[in-house]
Scaffold this active site. Structure first.
Site, PDB file in Angstrom:
ATOM      1  N   GLN A 198       0.815  -1.205   0.000  1.00  0.00           N
ATOM      2  CA  GLN A 198       0.000   0.000   0.000  1.00  0.00           C
ATOM      3  C   GLN A 198       0.852   1.259   0.000  1.00  0.00           C
ATOM      4  O   GLN A 198       0.311   2.365  -0.099  1.00  0.00           O
ATOM      5  CB  GLN A 198      -0.903   0.014   1.244  1.00  0.00           C
ATOM      6  N   PHE A 229      -6.117  -3.782   3.634  1.00  0.00           N
ATOM      7  CA  PHE A 229      -6.737  -3.426   4.914  1.00  0.00           C
ATOM      8  C   PHE A 229      -5.758  -2.809   5.908  1.00  0.00           C
ATOM      9  O   PHE A 229      -5.998  -2.820   7.109  1.00  0.00           O
ATOM     10  CB  PHE A 229      -7.417  -4.645   5.545  1.00  0.00           C
ATOM     11  N   GLU A 233       0.719  -1.855   4.489  1.00  0.00           N
ATOM     12  CA  GLU A 233       1.256  -0.494   4.529  1.00  0.00           C
ATOM     13  C   GLU A 233       2.734  -0.521   4.912  1.00  0.00           C
ATOM     14  O   GLU A 233       3.572   0.067   4.248  1.00  0.00           O
ATOM     15  CB  GLU A 233       0.459   0.372   5.499  1.00  0.00           C
ATOM     16  N   ARG A 311      -4.837   8.120  17.046  1.00  0.00           N
ATOM     17  CA  ARG A 311      -6.171   8.116  16.427  1.00  0.00           C
ATOM     18  C   ARG A 311      -7.204   7.482  17.361  1.00  0.00           C
ATOM     19  O   ARG A 311      -8.380   7.868  17.342  1.00  0.00           O
ATOM     20  CB  ARG A 311      -6.145   7.411  15.077  1.00  0.00           C
ATOM     21  N   ARG A 343      -7.583  -1.291   9.030  1.00  0.00           N
ATOM     22  CA  ARG A 343      -8.742  -0.471   8.686  1.00  0.00           C
ATOM     23  C   ARG A 343      -9.353   0.200   9.930  1.00  0.00           C
ATOM     24  O   ARG A 343      -9.812  -0.468  10.847  1.00  0.00           O
ATOM     25  CB  ARG A 343      -9.784  -1.365   8.016  1.00  0.00           C
ATOM     26  N   PHE A 345      -7.475   2.151  11.878  1.00  0.00           N
ATOM     27  CA  PHE A 345      -6.215   2.707  12.374  1.00  0.00           C
ATOM     28  C   PHE A 345      -6.323   3.238  13.800  1.00  0.00           C
ATOM     29  O   PHE A 345      -5.952   4.357  14.094  1.00  0.00           O
ATOM     30  CB  PHE A 345      -5.776   3.825  11.423  1.00  0.00           C
ATOM     31  N   THR A 442      -2.941  11.827  10.198  1.00  0.00           N
ATOM     32  CA  THR A 442      -2.624  12.690  11.333  1.00  0.00           C
ATOM     33  C   THR A 442      -1.170  13.152  11.298  1.00  0.00           C
ATOM     34  O   THR A 442      -0.815  14.100  11.990  1.00  0.00           O
ATOM     35  CB  THR A 442      -2.926  11.975  12.654  1.00  0.00           C
ATOM     36  N   GLU A 713     -12.693   3.514   5.570  1.00  0.00           N
ATOM     37  CA  GLU A 713     -12.637   3.081   6.962  1.00  0.00           C
ATOM     38  C   GLU A 713     -13.895   3.353   7.780  1.00  0.00           C
ATOM     39  O   GLU A 713     -14.265   2.528   8.632  1.00  0.00           O
ATOM     40  CB  GLU A 713     -11.436   3.743   7.647  1.00  0.00           C
TER      41      GLU A 713
END
Length: 761
Positions: A198, A229, A233, A311, A343, A345, A442, A713
Site C-alpha cells: 500500500q 486493509f 502499509e 487516532r 482499517r 487505524f 494525522t 474506513e
C-alpha cells in the site's frame, strides 16, 4: 451524463470474474527465478547463542542462505525507527521473527530447507500481554495525555458515577493475496521490484537503504493488490527487501510468497486494547466528566503505533460532547509481532470505548441507550472536540433520526422486549450506534499526492497516480474524475500500474484518503491539459477560452464542434503539450502533537447502523438477524463502489467484534495462524436482512473532489452496533442487574462467561 456521482463497475471487474486479473504470483517466471523463504525464530525472547545452517545450505535446490551479516546497508524494515531488522542476529524478540533467508530453485524447496536450521537459544524474560508490559513499565513511547477541563473535579461533583473495564482483541488482516514480492536486477546496480504494498514510496526508500543504494536506483511497481486493509502499509517491506537483497547478491530475479501460516505468524495485527473508564453523569445519562485509559499491545517495535494510538484518542469521543475529560494512552512494548495499521487505524478501539460507556450509563439510569446517545451528541455551543477541533458539519443527529425512523427502531425495540419476556433460552438485543470518523493522515506531511495524465495524439488518455488499487475501486474513481474533465466515456481512460518512477514520494493508500488525495491531483493534471487544449482551440476560432466547452458530443468552440480525438491530433501537430503532472496537498490541517491540540482532520465522515441479534443462552452462539445502515459519503463519486465498501467494512468490523480471535500460547507462539483456527466472517454470517443506503442529502462542506467523502474506513465502526446489541441480549438473561462484563470478540465462550457473571452478581 457526467462520469462522476454515477455507478460504474470496478475497472478490473471483468478481469476478476474471468480470472485474467494479474497479480504478482501470476507474473511469468523469468529465467533463473529464485524462490525465497524466511527461517523463523521459535522463541519469544532469547539470545541466539549459535545458528547452524549447514543442513539448510545442503538441502536440495538451495542456491544461497543469507543472514544479517550479508546485508550491505541498513538492516531495518521499520518505518519510524531503526528498530525492526529484516533479519535478527544475536537476539530475537518474538516467536516468528526472521533469522535467515533461503534462496532455492522452488517455493517448496525453500520452505523445507528453512526448517532445517539448528539454533541454540538462551531464553530471556518476555512480556506477552498488556498487563505484563504495564507492570514492567515497558513502553514504545511515553504515555500520552489529552484533556479538557478538570475531569477529577467534574467526576467528584457528578450526580452519578460508575467505572468499568473492556478488553478488545486484535485482528488478522486475512487479505486473500498474501504478502508477496518479486525483484529483478537491472543494469548498473538498479533494482525493479513488484510489491504487494500500500506504500510503494516507503518500500522504495527502505529497500534502497537496506541495499546501500540511493532511492533513485530502486523502482517499485504495483498494479493491484488482493486486499490490504492496512496490513500491506508497512508489512510489505520485509518480503520486498528480501527479494531485492537476493537479486543484488545473485544477479538473478527473486520471488518471496509467504505461506499463510508464516504470513499470520510474522506480520502485525490490529492492536489489542485494554480500556478502563471512570465516568460521571446526571439522571438523564448526560455525561459530566470522564477519565479514560487506553492501553494497547504494540508488539516489539514502534511500527505505526504512535499514530494508531493517537487516532484511538481522537475517536474516543465518537459523536459525543465530553465537557470535562482526560484520556491517557499507554503504548506498550511486548514480545509479540509488532502490531500495525488496520482499517480504522485505532479509531475503532477508541470509538468502542465511548459506545461501551453509553451502554453502561443507559443501563445505570434505566433509559433506552439510543436516548442516552442522542442526549450526548455534539450540538451548537458544544461542538469542540477534546483536541480542540470544531465539529463544523455535524450531521450525526439527522442521520440517526432518519435511520431510526426508516428501520422502525421504536417498534422493533418493543418487539425485542416482548420476545425476551416470553423466551427463556433465546434472548434478543437491538442497538443503534453512530459513527463520526476524522479524515486525513494525522502526520501532516502524508497529506499529499501526485498524478500523471497523458493525452495521446489519437485522443486516448493514460492515467497514473500514487494510489494503490487493493480492491476498493480507487483506480475507477480517479479515472472517473479524469474522464469527467475531458467529457469522455470512462472506457477511454487507460489506468496504469502505480510506479515510483512515474509519481515519486507518494503517501500510503490509507487513512481513507485515496480518492481525496489522488482524485484531486489527477483533476489538477487533467485540467491543466484541458486548459492548454482550450486555449489553442479558442485562438484558432477567435473566441474566449471560457467559451470552449468539453461535452460528450465533442469539444465546442463557436460554431465548431469536433471530436476530442480530432482536437488532440490537431493540438499535437501544433506542438501543444498534452501531458501534465498534478499535485495536491490537503489544506487547513495542523496539529501540535506535544499538546494534542489542533485540527488533525480536514472533515468528518458520518454514519449510523441499527443491528438486531439473538443469542442462545445455553451455548453462547449468536446470530445477527438484521442490520440497517445509513452512511454519509458526501456526494459519492461512485455510489455502487461506495455501497460495496460500506457492506465490506461492516462485515469485517463484525468479524473483529464477534468471531476473529487471536490466541497465543504462553510461550508466545501464535496458535490461531490458519483458516482452520481463525474464524473470519463467512457469507452465512451476513445478516439475513441487510439494508444499506447512502445518505441522499450528503455533501461535503469542504471542497474535496466533487464534494465527496471518504468511505474506506468509517463503515468498519458501524459494526459496534452488533456488539452493543449483543450486550443488550446478554443483559436480558438477568434483567435489572446491569451491563454485562462482555469483552470482544464476543465468542460463544465469552457470551456464556458474561451471562454467568451477570447471574452471579
Amino acid at each position: 451524463m457526467t462520469e462522476v456521482h454515477t455507478p460504474h463497475i470496478h475497472d478490473s471487474a471483468r478481469l476478476h470474474v474471468t480470472g485474467a486479473a494479474a497479480y504478482i504470483d501470476d507474473l511469468p517466471h523469468p529465467a533463473g527465478l529464485l524462490h525465497l523463504a524466511f527461517g523463523l525464530s521459535a522463541r519469544a525472547h532469547a539470545r541466539v547463542l549459535a545458528m547452524d545452517l549447514s543442513a539448510v545450505r545442503a538441502a536440495p535446490g538451495v542456491v544461497g542462505v543469507y543472514t544479517a551479516a550479508d546485508i550491505p546497508g541498513d538492516n531495518n524494515v521499520g518505518p519510524l525507527r531503526h528498530d525492526e531488522p529484516l533479519l535478527a542476529s544475536d537476539e530475537v524478540h518474538f516467536a516468528g521473527q526472521p533469522l535467515f533467508l533461503v534462496a532455492a530453485q522452488s517455493h517448496d524447496s525453500a520452505r523445507r530447507a528453512a526448517r532445517l536450521a539448528k539454533v541454540d537459544y538462551e531464553d530471556l524474560p518476555a512480556h506477552l500481554t498488556v498487563a505484563e508490559a504495564l507492570a514492567a513499565g515497558d513502553h514504545i513511547e511515553p504515555t500520552q495525555r489529552m484533556a479538557r477541563g478538570d475531569a477529577d473535579a467534574a467526576l467528584a461533583a457528578s450526580p452519578r458515577r460508575l467505572s468499568g473495564r473492556l478488553e478488545i482483541g486484535g485482528q488478522e488482516h486475512f487479505y486473500l493475496e498474501g504478502q508477496i514480492a518479486q525483484a529483478m536486477p537491472m543494469e548498473d546496480g538498479q533494482t525493479h521490484v513488484w510489491s504487494s504494498t500500500q506504500h510503494p514510496s516507503e518500500v522504495q526508500h527502505l529497500v534502497a537503504h537496506l541495499l546501500g543504494r540511493p532511492s533513485a536506483d530502486v523502482t517499485v511497481e504495483a498494479r493491484r493488490l488482493g486486499g490490504g486493509f492496512g496490513g500491506k502499509e508497512t508489512q510489505a517491506t520485509a518480503p520486498t527487501a528480501a527479494c531485492a537483497l537476493v537479486a543484488m547478491k545473485t544477479g538473478r530475479p527473486a520471488r518471496l510468497r509467504y505461506d499463510r501460516d508464516d504470513d499470520m505468524m510474522l506480520t502485525g495485527k490490529r492492536h489489542d486494547f485494554v480500556i478502563r473508564y471512570d465516568v460521571g453523569f446526571d439522571d438523564e445519562g448526560v455525561l459530566t466528566g470522564l477519565k479514560l485509559e487506553l492501553a494497547s499491545r504494540c508488539g516489539i517495535s514502534m511500527d505505526l503505533s504512535p499514530s494508531i494510538n493517537d487516532r484511538a484518542m481522537f475517536h474516543a469521543d465518537n459523536a459525543y460532547w465530553l465537557p470535562a475529560v482526560e484520556i491517557l494512552s499507554h503504548r506498550l512494548r511486548t514480545n509479540t509481532v509488532s502490531n500495525t495499521a488496520f482499517r480504522g487505524f485505532g479509531g475503532p478501539q477508541g470509538m468502542i470505548a465511548i459506545e461501551r460507556i453509553m451502554d453502561d450509563v443507559a443501563a445505570n439510569v434505566g433509559r433506552d441507550p439510543l436516548a442516552v446517545r442522542r442526549a450526548n451528541l455534539y450540538a451548537p455551543g458544544r461542538d469542540i472536540t477534546p483536541y480542540g477541533m470544531r465539529v463544523a458539519d455535524n450531521v450525526a443527529p439527522q442521520i440517526m433520526d432518519e435511520l431510526a425512523a426508516s428501520c422502525d427502531y421504536n417498534a422493533r425495540r418493543a418487539a425485542v422486549a416482548a420476545f425476551n419476556a416470553s423466551h427463556r433460552v433465546l434472548k434478543k438485543g437491538i442497538a443503534l450506534t453512530p459513527v463520526k470518523f476524522g479524515i486525513s493522515f494525522t502526520a501532516q506531511h502524508l497529506n499529499q499526492a501526485g498524478a500523471l495524465v497523458l493525452v495521446y495524439a489519437d485522443g486516448s488518455v493514460q492515467l497514473n497516480h500514487g494510489g494503490i488499487e487493493m480492491g476498493q475501486g480507487l483506480y475507477t474513481k480517479v479515472a472517473q474524475v479524469v474522464a469527467d474533465v475531458f467529457a469522455l466515456p470512462l472506457s477511454r481512460i487507460r489506468i496504469t500500474a502505480t510506479r515510483t518512477d512515474k509519481v515519486p514520494n507518494t503517501s500510503a493508500t490509507a487513512a481513507s484518503s485515496g480518492s481525496d488525495l489522488n482524485g484531486m491531483a489527477a483533476y489538477y493534471a487533467a485540467m491543466e491539459i484541458r486548459g492548454r487544449m482550450a486555449a489553442w482551440l479558442a485562438a484558432q476560432n477567435g473566441v474566449a477560452v471560457e467559451d470552449v466547452r468539453f461535452t460528450p458530443e465533442g469539444v465546442v468552440a463557436a460554431d465548431t464542434t469536433m471530436p476530442f480525438s480530432a482536437l488532440a491530433r490537431m493540438a499535437y501537430m501544433a506542438r501543444v503539450q498534452l501531458w501534465a503532472s498534478g499535485f495536491y496537498a490537503t489544506p487547513e490541517i495542523h496539529y501540535d502533537r506535544a499538546a494534542h491540540h489542533g485540527r488533525p482532520f480536514y472533515y468528518f465522515a458520518y454514519g449510523a447502523a441499527c443491528s438486531e441479534v439473538v443469542i442462545d443462552t445455553l451455548t453462547g452462539e449468536h446470530k445477527v438477524l438484521r442490520t440497517d445502515i445509513l452512511h454519509d459519503a458526501g456526494r459519492s463519486l461512485n455510489p455502487a463502489i461506495d455501497l460495496g465498501q460500506v457492506e465490506g467494512g461492516f462485515i469485517q468490523g463484525m468479524g473483529w467484534l464477534t468471531t476473529e480471535e487471536l490466541v497465543f500460547h504462553p510461550d508466545g507462539r501464535l496458535l490461531s495462524h490458519a483458516p482452520s483456527t481463525y474464524k473470519i466472517p463467512t457469507a452465512s454470517d451476513r445478516p439475513a436482512h441487510m439494508d444499506i443506503r447512502l445518505w441522499e442529502r450528503g455533501e461535503n462542506v469542504e471542497p474535496t473532489i466533487h464534494r465527496s467523502k471518504a468511505v474506506g474506513e468509517p463503515p468498519f465502526m458501524l459494526a459496534i452496533s452488533v456488539f452493543s446489541a449483543l450486550s443488550e441480549a446478554v443483559m436480558a438473561a438477568a434483567p435489572g442487574v446491569g451491563l454485562p462484563a462482555l469483552d470482544a470478540p464476543a465468542t460463544p465462550e465469552r457470551i456464556l462467561k458474561a451471562i454467568a457473571e451477570l447471574k452471579a452478581r
